[in-house]
Design a protein around this motif. Structure first.
Motif, short mmCIF file in Angstrom:
data_model
loop_
_atom_site.label_atom_id
_atom_site.label_comp_id
_atom_site.label_asym_id
_atom_site.label_seq_id
_atom_site.Cartn_x
_atom_site.Cartn_y
_atom_site.Cartn_z
N ALA A 110 -3.44 -5.23 -16.64
CA ALA A 110 -2.35 -6.24 -17.09
C ALA A 110 -0.87 -6.38 -17.02
N GLY A 111 0.00 -6.22 -16.27
CA GLY A 111 1.46 -6.05 -16.12
C GLY A 111 2.25 -6.90 -15.01
N ASP A 112 3.99 -6.96 -15.27
CA ASP A 112 4.62 -7.57 -14.29
C ASP A 112 4.90 -6.44 -13.28
N ALA A 113 4.90 -6.82 -12.41
CA ALA A 113 5.77 -6.38 -11.22
C ALA A 113 7.28 -5.86 -11.51
N GLU A 114 7.77 -6.57 -12.51
CA GLU A 114 9.02 -5.57 -12.71
C GLU A 114 9.02 -5.00 -13.81
N ASN A 115 7.87 -4.39 -14.45
CA ASN A 115 8.13 -4.23 -15.67
C ASN A 115 6.38 -3.21 -15.48
N LEU A 116 6.56 -2.66 -14.05
CA LEU A 116 4.93 -2.15 -14.81
C LEU A 116 4.33 -0.67 -15.30
N PRO A 117 2.56 -0.59 -15.51
CA PRO A 117 2.50 0.09 -16.19
C PRO A 117 2.08 1.21 -15.84
N LEU A 118 3.06 1.59 -15.52
CA LEU A 118 2.75 3.44 -14.30
C LEU A 118 3.52 4.13 -14.62
N ALA A 119 3.04 5.33 -14.31
CA ALA A 119 4.16 6.74 -14.32
C ALA A 119 5.07 6.86 -12.99
N MET A 139 14.78 -6.52 -10.03
CA MET A 139 13.69 -5.46 -10.30
C MET A 139 12.22 -4.93 -10.31
N SER A 140 11.76 -5.48 -9.01
CA SER A 140 10.66 -5.33 -8.86
C SER A 140 10.52 -4.25 -7.59
N PHE A 141 11.43 -4.36 -6.81
CA PHE A 141 11.63 -2.90 -5.78
C PHE A 141 12.17 -1.88 -7.10
N ALA A 142 12.94 -2.04 -7.73
CA ALA A 142 13.33 -0.88 -8.32
C ALA A 142 11.77 -0.23 -8.96
N GLU A 143 11.10 -1.14 -9.70
CA GLU A 143 9.88 -0.26 -10.33
C GLU A 143 8.89 -0.22 -9.23
N ILE A 144 8.75 -0.46 -8.12
CA ILE A 144 8.34 0.18 -6.62
C ILE A 144 8.68 0.79 -6.88
N GLN A 145 9.71 1.25 -6.31
CA GLN A 145 10.67 2.25 -6.16
C GLN A 145 10.33 3.40 -7.27
N ARG A 146 10.21 3.24 -8.49
CA ARG A 146 9.90 4.40 -9.18
C ARG A 146 8.55 4.66 -9.49
N VAL A 147 7.28 4.16 -9.31
CA VAL A 147 6.32 4.67 -9.11
C VAL A 147 6.07 5.25 -8.00
N LEU A 148 6.07 4.76 -6.84
CA LEU A 148 6.08 5.59 -5.52
C LEU A 148 6.03 6.63 -5.42
N ARG A 149 5.70 8.00 -4.91
CA ARG A 149 5.68 8.89 -4.20
C ARG A 149 6.75 8.60 -3.44
N PRO A 150 7.50 10.11 -3.19
CA PRO A 150 8.64 9.73 -1.98
C PRO A 150 8.12 9.78 -0.97
N ASP A 151 6.46 9.73 -0.50
CA ASP A 151 5.80 9.89 1.11
C ASP A 151 5.54 8.92 0.94
N GLY A 152 5.45 7.73 -0.29
CA GLY A 152 4.49 6.77 -1.16
C GLY A 152 5.14 5.79 0.67
N LEU A 153 4.60 5.00 0.61
CA LEU A 153 4.53 3.43 1.41
C LEU A 153 4.83 2.26 0.27
N LEU A 154 5.30 1.35 0.89
CA LEU A 154 5.08 -0.25 0.58
C LEU A 154 4.67 -1.36 1.20
N MET A 155 3.91 -1.69 1.50
CA MET A 155 3.51 -2.46 1.86
C MET A 155 3.51 -4.01 1.98
#
Ligand SMILES: C[S@@+](CC[C@H](N)C(=O)[O-])C[C@H]1O[C@@H](n2cnc3c(N)ncnc32)[C@H](O)[C@@H]1O
Length: 295
Positions: A110-119, A139-155
């Motif tokens: 359970a979590g918010d895309a603006e504050n993801l519970p992931l490293a 906020m959500s894209f900043a969080e997604i960028q934070r949790v994505l590995r550099p070669d990771g993909l957002l769709m």
């Protein structure tokens, strides 16, 4: 970019209540989910960890599991009732296979895309189908960028401002309150992606028209979906029968060939993880990214 932020508790409660019957009416969500999955199959990716962000009832989680049988699956949603539904649906889809030792066992958070519970740098693929329209894009894209590995993909898919314009117009003839959620346009979305440090963002839009016999049937579907009006300036309290009749009458001006249209502007987007932000504030661009840009 003006603030169109919804009330989070209201979003969570509303989707929580919708969990049981959401799948009965999620026609558009299925269609855009399938399109996202199709687009994904064009990318060569062997993700170790896949995040379904705003997983909802979990239909795409199962499909992602079939697509990437070796990946660890993570499901995040702000509504715990949706997560419960996603878990049941995933187990059902797996059937007896789920008792095998190497079967996929998704993590449900359970979590918010603006504050993801992931490293930081912990996910290879973020899949978000029609969930980010409930969030602040920066906020959500900043969080997604934070949790994505550099070669990771957002769709992802989200909704654009023309969505439900007929309903918005019909309400505007009844009173001055915002009755239909406001959505960010593609330029705001693109700008937020760039600012977050995501690499090579690509966006396009598509229009879908759902059809209804009556405006009341459309409003009922929106309620069943949990897609409530969560505008901060919305009118509090129940909407009277008289107002609903007025909006239904006003909607009639859109009728053609015996049906009422409901337009959805869907924004499709993808981007790569991009930069690694160090604790000291230094930004490093991974070599793989530099190579990709050159090719
Ligand atoms: C329209 S549903 C889409 C569900 C699913 N992705 C699908 O394709 O059917 C939106 C989902 O996003 C979730 N959601 C809304 N705001 C969220 C947030 N800030 N963080 C995480 N999930 C959120 C809702 O609870 C809901 O399950």
């Amino acid at each position: 970019m003006t603030n169109k932020l919804p009330n989070k508790n209201l979003v969570a409660r509303s989707f929580g209540r919708a969990a049981a019957h959401y799948d009965d009416v999620a026609v558009l969500q299925r269609q855009t989910g399938d399109e996202l999955l199709d687009r994904l199959s064009l990318v060569t990716l062997q993700p170790k960890r896949v995040l379904d962000l705003g997983v909802g009832t979990g239909r795409n989680l199962s499909l992602l599991g079939q697509h990437y049988p070796k990946a660890e699956l993570v499901a995040v949603d702000i509504a715990p009732a949706m997560l419960k539904h996603a878990r049941n649906s995933f187990n059902q889809t797996q059937g007896l296979k789920r008792w095998l030792p190497n079967s996929q066992k998704p993590m449900y958070l359970a979590g918010d895309a603006e504050n993801l519970p992931l490293a930081d740098n912990s996910v290879d693929l973020v899949f978000a189908n029609l969930a980010l329209q409930w969030c602040d894009p920066r906020m959500s894209f900043a969080e997604i960028q934070r949790v994505l590995r550099p070669d990771g993909l957002l769709m992802f898919t989200t909704l654009g401002p023309d969505t439900l314009h007929e309903l918005r117009q019909a309400w505007a003839s009844v009173d001055d309150y915002p009755h239909v959620n406001m959505f960010y346009d593609m330029h705001d979305v693109g700008e937020a992606m760039m600012e977050s440090g995501l690499a090579e963002p690509v966006l396009d839009t598509d229009r879908y028209t759902l059809t209804y016999e009556t405006a009341m049937a459309l409003m009922k579907d929106l309620k069943v979906l949990g897609a409530r009006n969560v505008n901060t300036g919305r009118r509090k309290g129940l909407t009277g029968k008289q107002a609903l009749k007025q909006v239904a009458d006003a909607y009639e001006s859109f009728r053609y060939d015996g049906i009422l249209p409901a337009t959805y502007e869907v924004v499709y987007g993808h981007a790569w993880g991009g930069q690694i932000k160090q604790d000291d504030g230094e930004v490093r661009i991974p070599v793989s990214q530099i190579q990709r840009r050159k090719s």
